[in-house]
Design a protein around this motif. Structure first.
Motif, short mmCIF file in Angstrom:
data_model
loop_
_atom_site.label_atom_id
_atom_site.label_comp_id
_atom_site.label_asym_id
_atom_site.label_seq_id
_atom_site.Cartn_x
_atom_site.Cartn_y
_atom_site.Cartn_z
N GLU A 44 10.48 -4.62 -3.77
CA GLU A 44 9.97 -3.47 -3.02
C GLU A 44 8.52 -3.18 -3.38
OE1 GLU A 44 12.56 -0.20 -3.86
OE2 GLU A 44 14.21 -1.03 -2.67
N ALA A 45 8.23 -3.20 -4.68
CA ALA A 45 6.86 -2.93 -5.13
C ALA A 45 5.90 -4.02 -4.66
CB ALA A 45 6.82 -2.80 -6.64
N LYS A 46 6.39 -5.26 -4.65
CA LYS A 46 5.56 -6.38 -4.22
C LYS A 46 5.17 -6.21 -2.75
CE LYS A 46 6.12 -11.32 -3.57
NZ LYS A 46 7.02 -12.43 -3.83
N PHE A 47 6.15 -5.86 -1.91
CA PHE A 47 5.83 -5.67 -0.49
C PHE A 47 4.95 -4.45 -0.29
CE2 PHE A 47 9.67 -8.37 0.40
CZ PHE A 47 8.94 -9.41 0.95
N GLU A 48 5.14 -3.43 -1.13
CA GLU A 48 4.27 -2.25 -1.04
C GLU A 48 2.83 -2.63 -1.41
OE1 GLU A 48 3.44 1.24 0.29
OE2 GLU A 48 5.51 0.52 0.25
N GLU A 49 2.69 -3.47 -2.43
CA GLU A 49 1.37 -3.94 -2.85
C GLU A 49 0.72 -4.77 -1.74
OE1 GLU A 49 -1.61 -3.82 -5.61
OE2 GLU A 49 0.36 -2.91 -5.86
N ILE A 50 1.51 -5.61 -1.09
CA ILE A 50 1.00 -6.41 0.03
C ILE A 50 0.59 -5.49 1.17
CG2 ILE A 50 1.64 -8.11 1.79
CD1 ILE A 50 3.44 -9.43 -0.32
N ARG A 51 1.38 -4.44 1.39
CA ARG A 51 1.06 -3.49 2.46
C ARG A 51 -0.27 -2.78 2.17
NH1 ARG A 51 5.75 -1.11 3.29
NH2 ARG A 51 6.09 -2.17 5.26
N LYS A 52 -0.50 -2.44 0.89
CA LYS A 52 -1.77 -1.79 0.53
C LYS A 52 -2.95 -2.71 0.79
CE LYS A 52 -0.08 0.98 -3.33
NZ LYS A 52 -0.11 1.06 -4.80
N ARG A 53 -2.77 -4.00 0.49
CA ARG A 53 -3.88 -4.95 0.61
C ARG A 53 -4.13 -5.37 2.05
NH1 ARG A 53 -4.61 -8.45 -4.49
NH2 ARG A 53 -3.67 -7.15 -6.07
N GLY A 55 -1.87 -4.37 5.03
CA GLY A 55 -1.22 -3.62 6.09
C GLY A 55 0.15 -4.20 6.45
N ASP A 56 0.70 -3.64 7.54
CA ASP A 56 2.04 -4.04 7.97
C ASP A 56 2.09 -5.49 8.45
OD1 ASP A 56 3.18 -1.60 7.38
OD2 ASP A 56 2.78 -0.76 9.36
N ASP A 57 0.99 -5.96 9.03
CA ASP A 57 0.96 -7.35 9.50
C ASP A 57 1.13 -8.32 8.35
OD1 ASP A 57 0.62 -6.55 12.11
OD2 ASP A 57 -1.57 -6.68 12.04
N ALA A 58 0.52 -8.02 7.23
CA ALA A 58 0.63 -8.89 6.06
C ALA A 58 2.07 -8.90 5.54
CB ALA A 58 -0.32 -8.44 4.95
N VAL A 59 2.73 -7.76 5.57
CA VAL A 59 4.13 -7.69 5.12
C VAL A 59 5.00 -8.50 6.05
CG1 VAL A 59 6.10 -6.17 4.77
CG2 VAL A 59 3.85 -5.47 3.99
N ASN A 60 4.80 -8.34 7.37
CA ASN A 60 5.59 -9.10 8.34
C ASN A 60 5.37 -10.60 8.17
OD1 ASN A 60 6.65 -6.78 9.42
ND2 ASN A 60 5.08 -6.61 11.00
N LYS A 61 4.14 -10.99 7.91
CA LYS A 61 3.82 -12.40 7.71
C LYS A 61 4.52 -12.93 6.45
CE LYS A 61 -0.14 -15.49 7.18
NZ LYS A 61 -1.59 -15.58 7.04
N ALA A 62 4.50 -12.15 5.37
CA ALA A 62 5.14 -12.57 4.12
C ALA A 62 6.65 -12.70 4.31
CB ALA A 62 4.83 -11.58 3.01
#
Length: 84
Positions: A44-53, A55-62
């Motif tokens: 959860e924290a990892k995806f939150e960190e990706i979202r900070k860096r 945005g949502d597109d980066a999370v969806n891509k990951a």
């Protein structure tokens, strides 16, 4: 690779900080989470960190990359059809 390790370290740091803050605030006593809980919180924290860096597109891509990797792994483990 380096950035991935950085994100993982930041995620672990945020999980541990959250637990320490809750113990200091008196919300919980000495708390030793299970490995599965730690893994879940780290993801959860990892995806939150990706979202900070990124945005949502980066999370969806990951998530899409992880899904693609898991599908490829499951296909690789399936037995092939033998025709004789």
């Amino acid at each position: 690779e380096r950035q991935k390790a950085q994100v993982t370290r930041a995620a672990k740091r945020s999980v541990k900080k959250k637990i320490r803050d809750e113990v200091a605030a008196g919300k919980r006593g000495a708390y030793y989470p299970k490995r599965s809980e730690l893994r879940r919180m780290e993801v959860e924290a990892k995806f939150e960190e990706i979202r900070k860096r990124g945005g949502d597109d980066a999370v969806n891509k990951a998530i899409a990359k992880r899904r693609k990797k898991n599908v490829a792994k499951s296909h690789k483990l399936m037995p092939s059809h033998m025709t004789s």
